[in-house]
Motif scaffolding. Sequence first.
Motif, mmCIF file in Angstrom:
data_model
loop_
_atom_site.group_PDB
_atom_site.id
_atom_site.type_symbol
_atom_site.label_atom_id
_atom_site.label_comp_id
_atom_site.label_asym_id
_atom_site.label_seq_id
_atom_site.Cartn_x
_atom_site.Cartn_y
_atom_site.Cartn_z
ATOM 1 N N ILE A 23 -7.143 3.012 -11.764
ATOM 2 C CA ILE A 23 -7.707 2.280 -10.749
ATOM 3 C C ILE A 23 -8.049 0.916 -10.775
ATOM 4 N N GLN A 24 -8.539 0.459 -11.977
ATOM 5 C CA GLN A 24 -8.532 -1.045 -11.901
ATOM 6 C C GLN A 24 -7.366 -1.678 -11.809
ATOM 7 N N LEU A 25 -6.170 -0.981 -12.432
ATOM 8 C CA LEU A 25 -4.570 -1.917 -12.160
ATOM 9 C C LEU A 25 -4.559 -1.915 -10.781
ATOM 10 N N ILE A 26 -4.686 -0.910 -10.070
ATOM 11 C CA ILE A 26 -4.326 -0.728 -8.734
ATOM 12 C C ILE A 26 -5.204 -1.782 -8.013
ATOM 13 N N ARG A 27 -6.573 -1.773 -8.159
ATOM 14 C CA ARG A 27 -7.295 -2.817 -7.549
ATOM 15 C C ARG A 27 -7.289 -4.262 -7.676
ATOM 16 N N SER A 28 -6.574 -4.414 -9.190
ATOM 17 C CA SER A 28 -6.247 -5.884 -9.275
ATOM 18 C C SER A 28 -4.960 -6.361 -8.717
ATOM 19 N N GLY A 29 -4.175 -5.162 -8.580
ATOM 20 C CA GLY A 29 -2.783 -5.399 -7.712
ATOM 21 C C GLY A 29 -3.115 -5.713 -6.177
ATOM 22 N N ILE A 30 -4.149 -5.103 -5.551
ATOM 23 C CA ILE A 30 -4.648 -5.303 -4.020
ATOM 24 C C ILE A 30 -5.163 -6.570 -4.082
ATOM 25 N N LEU A 31 -6.110 -7.119 -5.150
ATOM 26 C CA LEU A 31 -6.526 -8.337 -5.045
ATOM 27 C C LEU A 31 -5.685 -9.644 -5.079
ATOM 28 N N GLN A 32 -4.703 -9.431 -5.931
ATOM 29 C CA GLN A 32 -3.616 -10.431 -6.204
ATOM 30 C C GLN A 32 -2.973 -10.585 -5.000
ATOM 31 N N ILE A 33 -2.397 -9.637 -4.325
ATOM 32 C CA ILE A 33 -1.668 -9.711 -2.897
ATOM 33 C C ILE A 33 -2.727 -10.296 -1.892
ATOM 34 N N GLU A 34 -3.765 -9.746 -1.964
ATOM 35 C CA GLU A 34 -5.028 -10.547 -0.800
ATOM 36 C C GLU A 34 -4.953 -11.893 -1.026
ATOM 37 N N LYS A 35 -5.220 -12.414 -2.240
ATOM 38 C CA LYS A 35 -5.501 -13.832 -2.618
ATOM 39 C C LYS A 35 -4.432 -14.786 -2.342
ATOM 40 N N ASP A 36 -3.056 -14.087 -3.043
ATOM 41 C CA ASP A 36 -1.731 -14.793 -2.665
ATOM 42 C C ASP A 36 -1.422 -14.986 -1.277
ATOM 43 N N ASN A 37 -1.645 -14.085 -0.373
ATOM 44 C CA ASN A 37 -1.129 -14.026 0.748
ATOM 45 C C ASN A 37 -2.403 -14.396 2.022
ATOM 46 N N VAL A 64 -4.672 -12.431 3.150
ATOM 47 C CA VAL A 64 -4.741 -11.427 4.121
ATOM 48 C C VAL A 64 -5.572 -10.286 3.385
ATOM 49 N N GLU A 65 -6.094 -9.524 4.361
ATOM 50 C CA GLU A 65 -6.959 -8.050 4.045
ATOM 51 C C GLU A 65 -6.093 -7.013 3.959
ATOM 52 N N LEU A 66 -5.846 -6.572 3.089
ATOM 53 C CA LEU A 66 -4.601 -5.202 3.087
ATOM 54 C C LEU A 66 -5.279 -3.981 3.730
ATOM 55 N N ASP A 67 -4.459 -3.167 4.667
ATOM 56 C CA ASP A 67 -4.676 -2.151 4.998
ATOM 57 C C ASP A 67 -4.502 -1.091 4.252
ATOM 58 N N ASP A 68 -4.742 0.279 4.805
ATOM 59 C CA ASP A 68 -4.212 1.452 3.743
ATOM 60 C C ASP A 68 -2.741 1.510 3.462
ATOM 61 N N GLU A 69 -2.241 1.093 4.451
ATOM 62 C CA GLU A 69 -0.510 1.065 4.514
ATOM 63 C C GLU A 69 -0.046 -0.094 3.088
ATOM 64 N N GLY A 70 -0.812 -1.147 3.233
ATOM 65 C CA GLY A 70 -0.667 -2.179 2.200
ATOM 66 C C GLY A 70 -0.996 -1.541 0.820
ATOM 67 N N VAL A 71 -2.278 -0.951 0.758
ATOM 68 C CA VAL A 71 -2.733 -0.319 -0.413
ATOM 69 C C VAL A 71 -1.505 0.653 -1.013
ATOM 70 N N ILE A 72 -1.108 1.411 0.168
ATOM 71 C CA ILE A 72 -0.293 2.540 -0.409
ATOM 72 C C ILE A 72 1.114 1.822 -1.044
ATOM 73 N N GLU A 73 1.562 0.613 -0.303
ATOM 74 C CA GLU A 73 2.435 0.077 -1.034
ATOM 75 C C GLU A 73 2.421 -0.380 -2.416
ATOM 76 N N VAL A 74 1.359 -0.940 -2.617
ATOM 77 C CA VAL A 74 0.780 -1.471 -3.965
ATOM 78 C C VAL A 74 0.917 -0.008 -5.083
ATOM 79 N N ILE A 75 0.385 0.915 -4.753
ATOM 80 C CA ILE A 75 0.216 2.195 -5.446
ATOM 81 C C ILE A 75 1.561 2.696 -5.750
ATOM 82 N N SER A 76 2.518 2.471 -4.774
ATOM 83 C CA SER A 76 4.008 2.971 -4.962
ATOM 84 C C SER A 76 4.722 2.181 -5.976
ATOM 85 N N LYS A 77 4.392 0.833 -5.723
ATOM 86 C CA LYS A 77 5.180 -0.098 -6.636
ATOM 87 C C LYS A 77 4.752 0.287 -8.068
ATOM 88 N N GLN A 78 3.344 0.616 -8.419
ATOM 89 C CA GLN A 78 2.897 0.953 -9.656
ATOM 90 C C GLN A 78 3.472 2.364 -10.278
#
Length: 149
Positions: free
Chosen positions: A26-40, A42-56
């Motif tokens: 879960i920490q890896l998922i959350r860090s992936g989400i934070l990385q994308i949010e900071k880089d771009n 933006v605030e990820l919605d559920d669809e964006g979070v699902i994309e991060v989880i799918s990549k992992q």
Amino acid sequence: MSLKEQLFADLKTAMKEKDTIKKDTIQLIRSGILQIEKDNKVELDDEGVIEVISKQLKSRRDSLPDYEKSGRQDLIEKLNKEIEVLLSYLPEQLSEDEIQKIVEDAIAQTGASTIKDMGKVMGIVTAKAKGRADMKIVGGLVKKMLQGK
């Protein structure tokens, strides 16, 4: 409850229960989400979070054969548990029959007849099956069906 809130709640639970694999995943998922949010910015919605989880999930599934070749059963078990955790946050995965139906519809919709049309078909299938199917399996199925025509 959004998926990000669910992840945070599950992280707290995993920490209380001392479930290190779930906590680390879960920490890896959350860090992936934070990385994308900071880089771009933006605030990820559920669809964006699902994309991060799918990549992992994809990265773990891709590394599983290497672990199996090494014969390290402890690492294989850990990786399989991580895959289970990741799958629990994704929408229900499509069966092979459901994937085949989506592919057939996409082929009919695009009028694809050769392997050169694979990109058009994959565009439609990806939109319908994103996060609910392993795209490696989907790609293989599309290729097989287009070669069979």
